[in-house]
Design a protein around this motif. Structure first.
Motif, short mmCIF file in Angstrom:
data_model
loop_
_atom_site.label_atom_id
_atom_site.label_comp_id
_atom_site.label_asym_id
_atom_site.label_seq_id
_atom_site.Cartn_x
_atom_site.Cartn_y
_atom_site.Cartn_z
N THR A 24 0.92 -1.33 0.06
CA THR A 24 0.04 -0.29 -0.03
C THR A 24 0.97 1.48 -0.16
OG1 THR A 24 0.14 0.28 2.57
CG2 THR A 24 -1.83 -1.21 1.01
N ALA A 25 0.37 2.41 -0.40
CA ALA A 25 0.47 3.54 -0.49
C ALA A 25 1.04 4.24 0.65
CB ALA A 25 -0.09 4.39 -1.32
N GLU A 26 0.56 4.05 1.58
CA GLU A 26 0.32 4.10 3.01
C GLU A 26 1.28 3.76 4.00
OE1 GLU A 26 -2.96 2.82 6.11
OE2 GLU A 26 -3.28 4.81 6.63
N GLU A 27 1.79 2.35 3.60
CA GLU A 27 2.73 1.35 3.95
C GLU A 27 3.98 3.00 3.10
OE1 GLU A 27 4.28 -3.24 5.23
OE2 GLU A 27 3.74 -2.47 3.34
N ARG A 28 4.59 2.73 2.17
CA ARG A 28 5.69 3.18 1.20
C ARG A 28 5.92 4.54 2.40
NH1 ARG A 28 6.11 4.11 -4.61
NH2 ARG A 28 4.60 5.34 -4.02
N ASN A 29 4.98 4.66 2.56
CA ASN A 29 4.97 6.85 3.36
C ASN A 29 5.32 6.49 4.61
OD1 ASN A 29 3.98 7.68 0.44
ND2 ASN A 29 2.16 7.90 1.36
N VAL A 30 4.52 5.51 5.57
CA VAL A 30 5.85 5.46 6.94
C VAL A 30 7.06 4.85 7.14
CG1 VAL A 30 4.74 3.91 8.85
CG2 VAL A 30 3.23 5.29 7.84
N PHE A 31 6.97 3.77 5.87
CA PHE A 31 8.95 3.33 6.04
C PHE A 31 9.61 4.78 5.46
CE2 PHE A 31 11.93 2.34 2.77
CZ PHE A 31 12.47 1.46 3.42
N LYS A 86 2.66 13.21 12.40
CA LYS A 86 3.19 13.30 11.27
C LYS A 86 2.46 11.90 10.35
CE LYS A 86 7.71 15.12 10.86
NZ LYS A 86 9.09 14.58 10.60
N LEU A 87 1.38 11.10 11.65
CA LEU A 87 1.22 9.49 11.51
C LEU A 87 -0.08 9.61 11.74
CD1 LEU A 87 3.36 7.00 11.93
CD2 LEU A 87 3.17 7.92 9.86
N GLY A 88 -0.74 10.90 11.82
CA GLY A 88 -2.21 11.77 11.94
C GLY A 88 -2.68 11.39 13.14
N ALA A 89 -1.20 11.43 14.19
CA ALA A 89 -1.17 11.63 15.65
C ALA A 89 -2.31 11.95 16.32
CB ALA A 89 0.27 11.02 15.71
#
Length: 192
Positions: A65-72, A131-134
């Motif tokens: 997923t794009a979300e996982e790549r962005n977090v990486f 940064k992660l919707g936190a």
């Protein structure tokens, strides 16, 4: 820069894959969450990728997923967190679990990931906050009232799963004190 691979899955050796793209085989490192969602060998696969070029190696990492790549990408920007540790973090917890741990500033959940010590976990919490919707006050789609982090931590410490604890948190009215909130959440859990 290689941003996406589309091809045939030839080999699966966790955490490495071999993907054939028109006769060229790419070795790709993936997180375990991506690995568990892979198709069978010989099937078509599409992965979003991140290429890391170092003096001694060219590394390719793939994500479902794009979300996982962005977090990486966010993780590897942090001092002391390389691509292998970032993959370990994403293998040890989902993106939403990581966002929840950062929202609630839970060092303990991060230190459960192999290779992440207390100092690294504290650095992750500091660097990723917001940064992660936190800072939205939303965890797993549930808006949490003030003081809920302590209530949630207490439920998790008592052995309830994240899902059970979050469901119980829905029963706690906004503005409840920590001790009252814990009592109400436990009462809700005992009924369920």
């Amino acid at each position: 820069m290689i941003g996406r691979l589309s091809g045939t899955l030839l080999e699966k050796n966790p955490p490495q894959l071999l993907v054939d793209c028109h006769g060229v085989g790419y070795e790709v490192g993936v997180s375990m969450s991506t690995f568990y969602n892979l198709p069978a060998l010989g099937e078509k696969i599409v992965l979003l990728t991140q290429q890391i070029v170092r003096e001694d190696a060219h590394l390719l990492f793939g994500f479902g997923t794009a979300e996982e790549r962005n977090v990486f990408r966010q993780l590897i920007k942090i001092a002391g967190v390389g691509p292998r540790m970032a993959l370990a973090i994403l293998s040890g917890m989902s993106v939403s679990e990581l966002a929840q741990a950062i929202t609630l500033q839970e060092t303990g959940r991060l230190t459960k990931v192999p290779g992440v010590g207390k100092k690294t976990a504290e650095r992750l919490l500091l660097e990723l906050k917001g940064k992660l919707g936190a800072d939205l006050g939303i965890v797993g789609g549930v808006a949490l009232p003030d003081g809920s982090g302590d209530i949630l931590n207490a439920l998790l410490a008592l052995g309830y799963s994240d899902k059970e604890a979050l469901l119980a948190m829905k029963q706690v009215p906004a503005g409840s004190g920590v001790s009252d909130g814990i009592k109400l959440a436990l009462k809700a859990l005992s009924k369920g």
